[in-house]
Scaffold this motif. Structure first.
Motif, PDB file in Angstrom:
ATOM      1  N   PHE A   1      12.584  -1.755  42.599  1.00  0.00           N
ATOM      2  CA  PHE A   1      11.399  -2.001  41.704  1.00  0.00           C
ATOM      3  C   PHE A   1      10.027  -1.286  42.073  1.00  0.00           C
ATOM      4  CE2 PHE A   1       7.954  -4.718  39.917  1.00  0.00           C
ATOM      5  CZ  PHE A   1       8.223  -4.403  38.535  1.00  0.00           C
ATOM      6  N   THR A   2       9.666  -1.130  43.325  1.00  0.00           N
ATOM      7  CA  THR A   2       8.635  -0.441  43.663  1.00  0.00           C
ATOM      8  C   THR A   2       8.732   1.181  43.432  1.00  0.00           C
ATOM      9  OG1 THR A   2       7.757  -2.054  45.311  1.00  0.00           O
ATOM     10  CG2 THR A   2       6.770   0.120  45.641  1.00  0.00           C
ATOM     11  N   ARG A   3      10.079   1.558  43.786  1.00  0.00           N
ATOM     12  CA  ARG A   3      10.311   2.877  43.417  1.00  0.00           C
ATOM     13  C   ARG A   3      10.281   3.287  42.123  1.00  0.00           C
ATOM     14  NH1 ARG A   3      13.561   1.939  47.755  1.00  0.00           N
ATOM     15  NH2 ARG A   3      15.291   1.477  46.473  1.00  0.00           N
ATOM     16  N   ALA A   4      10.645   2.379  41.216  1.00  0.00           N
ATOM     17  CA  ALA A   4      10.628   2.654  39.749  1.00  0.00           C
ATOM     18  C   ALA A   4       9.396   2.695  39.204  1.00  0.00           C
ATOM     19  CB  ALA A   4      11.511   1.584  39.095  1.00  0.00           C
ATOM     20  N   LEU A   5       8.466   1.920  39.857  1.00  0.00           N
ATOM     21  CA  LEU A   5       7.174   1.712  39.393  1.00  0.00           C
ATOM     22  C   LEU A   5       6.357   3.234  39.686  1.00  0.00           C
ATOM     23  CD1 LEU A   5       5.929  -2.098  39.975  1.00  0.00           C
ATOM     24  CD2 LEU A   5       6.216  -0.929  37.932  1.00  0.00           C
TER      25      LEU A   5
ATOM     26  N   LEU B   1       7.307   5.771  37.287  1.00  0.00           N
ATOM     27  CA  LEU B   1       6.823   5.602  35.886  1.00  0.00           C
ATOM     28  C   LEU B   1       5.234   5.896  36.115  1.00  0.00           C
ATOM     29  CD1 LEU B   1       8.181   2.157  34.772  1.00  0.00           C
ATOM     30  CD2 LEU B   1       8.657   4.260  33.694  1.00  0.00           C
ATOM     31  N   GLY B   2       4.672   5.625  37.136  1.00  0.00           N
ATOM     32  CA  GLY B   2       3.137   5.896  37.504  1.00  0.00           C
ATOM     33  C   GLY B   2       2.768   7.680  37.565  1.00  0.00           C
TER      34      GLY B   2
END
Length: 151
Positions: free
Chosen positions: A141-145, A148-149
């Motif tokens: 989830f952190t990698r996906a954020l 997106l960032g």
């Protein structure tokens, strides 16, 4: 005969299938949790983000307002307003920039650093509790954020 109005002309058959709506809902819940965690420290979430970001960034040298706004992904005008509030509380100050005599740097005061250090413990604890439901998926989830960032 059905007197109900037609559904929204959405591409989704169910509202909970909308990634954007889900992100909105989760973000609002997360922000509410962060507000509660920061309340004892008398900081708003944006005040905390800018104070903590400044404390983080200044370890690498003088920080400009533009650098801070870019790091926190905040609007420059809002950043300026929040910095004025933090400065009025004695948490940040604007010493002369060491390389540019016409400019000012931003710096966290000793009081600001102590508050940021206390508040970050509360914020990170809040994050751990909030995202615990993801279990082993929190890293993904952190990698996906992060992806997106960058977009």
């Amino acid at each position: 005969m059905d007197d109900r109005p037609p559904r929204l002309a959405s591409g989704f058959t169910e509202a909970e299938h909308s990634t954007g709506l889900l992100l909105w809902q989760v973000t609002n819940r997360w922000q509410a949790a962060q507000r509660a965690a920061l309340k004892p420290h008398e900081l708003t979430h944006v005040q905390f983000v800018l104070l903590a970001s400044l404390a983080w960034l200044q370890a690498d040298g003088p920080v400009t307002q533009r650098q801070l706004a870019d790091h926190a992904a905040t609007d420059p005008m809002m950043t300026s307003q929040v910095l004025r509030a933090l400065e009025a509380r004695g948490l940040v100050h604007r010493p002369p920039h060491p390389q540019d005599r016409r400019a000012r740097a931003l710096a966290v005061t000793d009081e600001g650093r102590a508050l940021a250090d206390r508040a970050v413990v509360a914020v990170e604890s809040c994050d751990s509790a909030f995202f615990a439901a993801l279990g082993a998926d929190v890293g993904a989830f952190t990698r996906a954020l992060r992806t997106l960032g960058r977009s």
